[in-house]
Design a protein around this motif. Structure first.
Motif, PDB file in Angstrom:
ATOM      1  N   SER A 118       0.828  -1.207   0.000  1.00 56.51           N
ATOM      2  CA  SER A 118       0.000   0.000   0.000  1.00 56.51           C
ATOM      3  C   SER A 118       0.866   1.262   0.000  1.00 56.51           C
ATOM      4  CB  SER A 118      -0.951   0.005   1.203  1.00 56.51           C
ATOM      5  OG  SER A 118      -0.221   0.068   2.424  1.00 56.51           O
ATOM      6  N   HIS A 119       2.027   1.208   0.671  1.00 56.50           N
ATOM      7  CA  HIS A 119       2.921   2.369   0.654  1.00 56.50           C
ATOM      8  C   HIS A 119       3.476   2.604  -0.756  1.00 56.50           C
ATOM      9  CE1 HIS A 119       2.822   2.024   5.038  1.00 56.50           C
ATOM     10  NE2 HIS A 119       3.310   3.245   5.072  1.00 56.50           N
ATOM     11  N   LEU A 120       3.843   1.525  -1.440  1.00 59.04           N
ATOM     12  CA  LEU A 120       4.317   1.664  -2.816  1.00 59.04           C
ATOM     13  C   LEU A 120       3.222   2.263  -3.693  1.00 59.04           C
ATOM     14  CD1 LEU A 120       6.286  -0.893  -4.951  1.00 59.04           C
ATOM     15  CD2 LEU A 120       4.162   0.052  -5.814  1.00 59.04           C
ATOM     16  N   ILE A 121       2.006   1.764  -3.549  1.00 58.31           N
ATOM     17  CA  ILE A 121       0.902   2.241  -4.377  1.00 58.31           C
ATOM     18  C   ILE A 121       0.648   3.722  -4.129  1.00 58.31           C
ATOM     19  CG2 ILE A 121      -1.596   2.066  -4.737  1.00 58.31           C
ATOM     20  CD1 ILE A 121      -1.294  -0.966  -4.242  1.00 58.31           C
ATOM     21  N   ARG A 122       0.680   4.143  -2.873  1.00 61.66           N
ATOM     22  CA  ARG A 122       0.429   5.556  -2.568  1.00 61.66           C
ATOM     23  C   ARG A 122       1.518   6.447  -3.150  1.00 61.66           C
ATOM     24  NH1 ARG A 122      -1.414   3.640   2.482  1.00 61.66           N
ATOM     25  NH2 ARG A 122       0.601   4.047   3.460  1.00 61.66           N
ATOM     26  N   ALA A 123       2.784   6.030  -3.003  1.00 57.05           N
ATOM     27  CA  ALA A 123       3.888   6.853  -3.501  1.00 57.05           C
ATOM     28  C   ALA A 123       3.836   6.956  -5.024  1.00 57.05           C
ATOM     29  CB  ALA A 123       5.227   6.262  -3.051  1.00 57.05           C
ATOM     30  N   PHE A 124       3.574   5.848  -5.689  1.00 57.39           N
ATOM     31  CA  PHE A 124       3.531   5.858  -7.151  1.00 57.39           C
ATOM     32  C   PHE A 124       2.337   6.666  -7.651  1.00 57.39           C
ATOM     33  CE2 PHE A 124       2.622   4.172 -11.366  1.00 57.39           C
ATOM     34  CZ  PHE A 124       3.882   4.094 -11.931  1.00 57.39           C
ATOM     35  N   THR A 125       1.200   6.503  -7.009  1.00 54.40           N
ATOM     36  CA  THR A 125       0.000   7.230  -7.418  1.00 54.40           C
ATOM     37  C   THR A 125       0.182   8.728  -7.225  1.00 54.40           C
ATOM     38  OG1 THR A 125      -1.374   5.328  -6.811  1.00 54.40           O
ATOM     39  CG2 THR A 125      -2.486   7.452  -7.073  1.00 54.40           C
ATOM     40  N   GLN A 126       0.840   9.117  -6.150  1.00 58.11           N
ATOM     41  CA  GLN A 126       1.088  10.533  -5.915  1.00 58.11           C
ATOM     42  C   GLN A 126       1.960  11.126  -7.017  1.00 58.11           C
ATOM     43  OE1 GLN A 126       3.243  11.429  -2.298  1.00 58.11           O
ATOM     44  NE2 GLN A 126       2.449  13.517  -2.232  1.00 58.11           N
ATOM     45  N   LEU A 127       2.907  10.335  -7.526  1.00 56.08           N
ATOM     46  CA  LEU A 127       3.816  10.829  -8.561  1.00 56.08           C
ATOM     47  C   LEU A 127       3.168  10.820  -9.943  1.00 56.08           C
ATOM     48  CD1 LEU A 127       6.720  11.687  -9.428  1.00 56.08           C
ATOM     49  CD2 LEU A 127       7.211   9.246  -9.726  1.00 56.08           C
ATOM     50  N   VAL A 128       2.543   9.705 -10.309  1.00 56.27           N
ATOM     51  CA  VAL A 128       2.095   9.483 -11.680  1.00 56.27           C
ATOM     52  C   VAL A 128       0.612   9.799 -11.874  1.00 56.27           C
ATOM     53  CG1 VAL A 128       1.836   7.683 -13.460  1.00 56.27           C
ATOM     54  CG2 VAL A 128       3.909   7.798 -12.084  1.00 56.27           C
ATOM     55  N   GLY A 129      -0.157   9.672 -10.804  1.00 55.56           N
ATOM     56  CA  GLY A 129      -1.593   9.930 -10.907  1.00 55.56           C
ATOM     57  C   GLY A 129      -2.440   8.691 -11.039  1.00 55.56           C
ATOM     58  N   HIS A 130      -1.799   7.508 -11.138  1.00 58.22           N
ATOM     59  CA  HIS A 130      -2.522   6.242 -11.242  1.00 58.22           C
ATOM     60  C   HIS A 130      -1.791   5.196 -10.398  1.00 58.22           C
ATOM     61  CE1 HIS A 130      -4.903   7.701 -14.674  1.00 58.22           C
ATOM     62  NE2 HIS A 130      -3.781   8.201 -15.135  1.00 58.22           N
ATOM     63  N   PRO A 131      -2.489   4.233  -9.809  1.00 59.12           N
ATOM     64  CA  PRO A 131      -1.805   3.126  -9.142  1.00 59.12           C
ATOM     65  C   PRO A 131      -0.959   2.353 -10.142  1.00 59.12           C
ATOM     66  CG  PRO A 131      -4.160   3.149  -8.607  1.00 59.12           C
ATOM     67  CD  PRO A 131      -3.958   4.131  -9.732  1.00 59.12           C
ATOM     68  N   PRO A 132       0.101   1.699  -9.690  1.00 61.08           N
ATOM     69  CA  PRO A 132       1.032   1.050 -10.641  1.00 61.08           C
ATOM     70  C   PRO A 132       0.381  -0.003 -11.511  1.00 61.08           C
ATOM     71  CG  PRO A 132       1.551   0.472  -8.355  1.00 61.08           C
ATOM     72  CD  PRO A 132       0.585   1.590  -8.300  1.00 61.08           C
ATOM     73  N   ALA A 133      -0.526  -0.823 -10.971  1.00 58.59           N
ATOM     74  CA  ALA A 133      -1.150  -1.850 -11.787  1.00 58.59           C
ATOM     75  C   ALA A 133      -2.010  -1.233 -12.890  1.00 58.59           C
ATOM     76  CB  ALA A 133      -2.003  -2.782 -10.912  1.00 58.59           C
ATOM     77  N   ALA A 134      -2.754  -0.188 -12.563  1.00 56.03           N
ATOM     78  CA  ALA A 134      -3.574   0.488 -13.559  1.00 56.03           C
ATOM     79  C   ALA A 134      -2.693   1.165 -14.606  1.00 56.03           C
ATOM     80  CB  ALA A 134      -4.481   1.508 -12.887  1.00 56.03           C
ATOM     81  N   TYR A 135      -1.606   1.779 -14.163  1.00 57.85           N
ATOM     82  CA  TYR A 135      -0.682   2.416 -15.115  1.00 57.85           C
ATOM     83  C   TYR A 135      -0.054   1.370 -16.031  1.00 57.85           C
ATOM     84  CZ  TYR A 135       3.489   4.493 -17.055  1.00 57.85           C
ATOM     85  OH  TYR A 135       4.450   4.890 -17.926  1.00 57.85           O
ATOM     86  N   ALA A 136       0.321   0.207 -15.482  1.00 57.23           N
ATOM     87  CA  ALA A 136       0.945  -0.840 -16.291  1.00 57.23           C
ATOM     88  C   ALA A 136       0.003  -1.295 -17.401  1.00 57.23           C
ATOM     89  CB  ALA A 136       1.333  -2.028 -15.421  1.00 57.23           C
ATOM     90  N   ARG A 137      -1.290  -1.444 -17.095  1.00 54.50           N
ATOM     91  CA  ARG A 137      -2.248  -1.848 -18.128  1.00 54.50           C
ATOM     92  C   ARG A 137      -2.351  -0.760 -19.207  1.00 54.50           C
ATOM     93  NH1 ARG A 137      -5.073  -3.582 -13.474  1.00 54.50           N
ATOM     94  NH2 ARG A 137      -6.360  -1.685 -13.498  1.00 54.50           N
ATOM     95  N   GLU A 138      -2.331   0.492 -18.798  1.00 56.80           N
ATOM     96  CA  GLU A 138      -2.468   1.590 -19.745  1.00 56.80           C
ATOM     97  C   GLU A 138      -1.193   1.802 -20.559  1.00 56.80           C
ATOM     98  OE1 GLU A 138      -3.429   6.404 -19.663  1.00 56.80           O
ATOM     99  OE2 GLU A 138      -3.495   5.211 -17.832  1.00 56.80           O
ATOM    100  N   ALA A 139      -0.055   1.647 -19.910  1.00 58.83           N
ATOM    101  CA  ALA A 139       1.227   1.924 -20.580  1.00 58.83           C
ATOM    102  C   ALA A 139       1.617   0.842 -21.561  1.00 58.83           C
ATOM    103  CB  ALA A 139       2.327   2.093 -19.532  1.00 58.83           C
TER     104      ALA A 139
END
Length: 268
Positions: free
Chosen positions: A247-268
């Motif tokens: 959850s800490h990783l997800i919060r830090a990544f979402t704060q930077l990129v605007g999306h949780p990492p799993a959602a960003y990975a699907r989009e990217a």
């Protein structure tokens, strides 16, 4: 670990989208500049429709030749503390130098931290008129030749000797590649100085603090994993990168990129 060029590419968000609109190249500096300049790079774009490119900054100062308000200029880009966006429209190109961490200090001869988050004309930062060299760089048919012109201009600035530069550059580059480094205190221990001393040196030479540097590289490791195209065990990745839990990783990544990492990975 990914190659240096691969880690640089990790900073470009949604690279598959970018690849349809922009062409990116890079070249290595000659030996006399290699201690200060990490690489030269260039971008060409053809975007009939506006394209907004998001970039996650690394602790790198850039000097770029680009057209500003219809006029070729050299711009000095300090370290951006947050993700930034570039709007590309029509056809154009940029040629630039990316400096090693601390490598811009010998050219600036002043506190690099004063440039943080700023983009300033070369004339304002380094003196002289930057327009003639910017015009020459951008007029080259091959971007590689433009990089050669930019390199010659940098040599002409006569960078000062600074014994802290190789030490700090090596320290930052160690933080980039060693995923076991997750706290600024670890960098201070490697440098053999107090955290306060390291913070002062990073601000004056790198342009941003050691805590930011460590955290940014670990988040870029997350971005690299998201760009891999395969399934990612985010909980395992969080543990390996020093996060308290997933959850800490997800919060830090979402704060930077605007999306949780799993959602960003699907989009990217």
């Amino acid at each position: 670990m990914p190659s240096r060029s691969g880690r640089v590419r990790a900073a470009v968000l949604r690279p598959s989208r970018a690849g349809r609109r922009i062409e990116v190249g890079r070249g290595e500096p000659d030996d006399d500049l290699a201690g200060l300049v990490d690489y030269f790079w260039w971008v060409r774009w053809d975007a009939p429709e506006p394209h907004v490119q998001e970039v996650v900054p690394r602790p790198v100062v850039h000097v770029s030749a680009e057209v500003v308000a219809g006029e070729p200029r050299l711009l000095v880009h300090g370290v951006h503390p947050r993700m930034f966006r570039r709007r590309l429209e029509g056809a154009g190109h940029t040629v630039a130098a990316g400096f090693r961490p601390a490598g811009f200090r010998p050219f600036l001869r002043a506190d690099v931290g004063a440039l943080q988050g700023r983009e300033l004309p070369g004339a304002e930062v380094l003196g002289g008129d930057d327009r003639p060299v910017a015009r020459e760089v951008l007029s080259c048919e091959r971007p590689e030749d433009g990089a050669t012109v930019l390199a010659a201009w940098l040599r002409g600035l006569g960078p000062a000797d600074d014994p802290l530069v190789p030490e700090l550059a090596a320290l930052v580059e160690r933080a980039e590649t060693d995923t076991s480094l997750v706290r600024a205190e670890q960098l201070a221990s490697l440098a053999g100085v107090s955290l306060r001393t390291l913070q002062r040196r990073f601000h004056s030479h790198v342009g941003i603090g050691p805590k930011w540097v460590v955290q940014r590289f670990r988040l870029l490791d997350v971005t690299t994993a998201a760009h891999g195209g395969g399934d990612v065990d985010w909980a395992d990745l969080a543990a390996r990168l020093g996060y308290a839990d997933q959850s800490h990783l997800i919060r830090a990544f979402t704060q930077l990129v605007g999306h949780p990492p799993a959602a960003y990975a699907r989009e990217a």
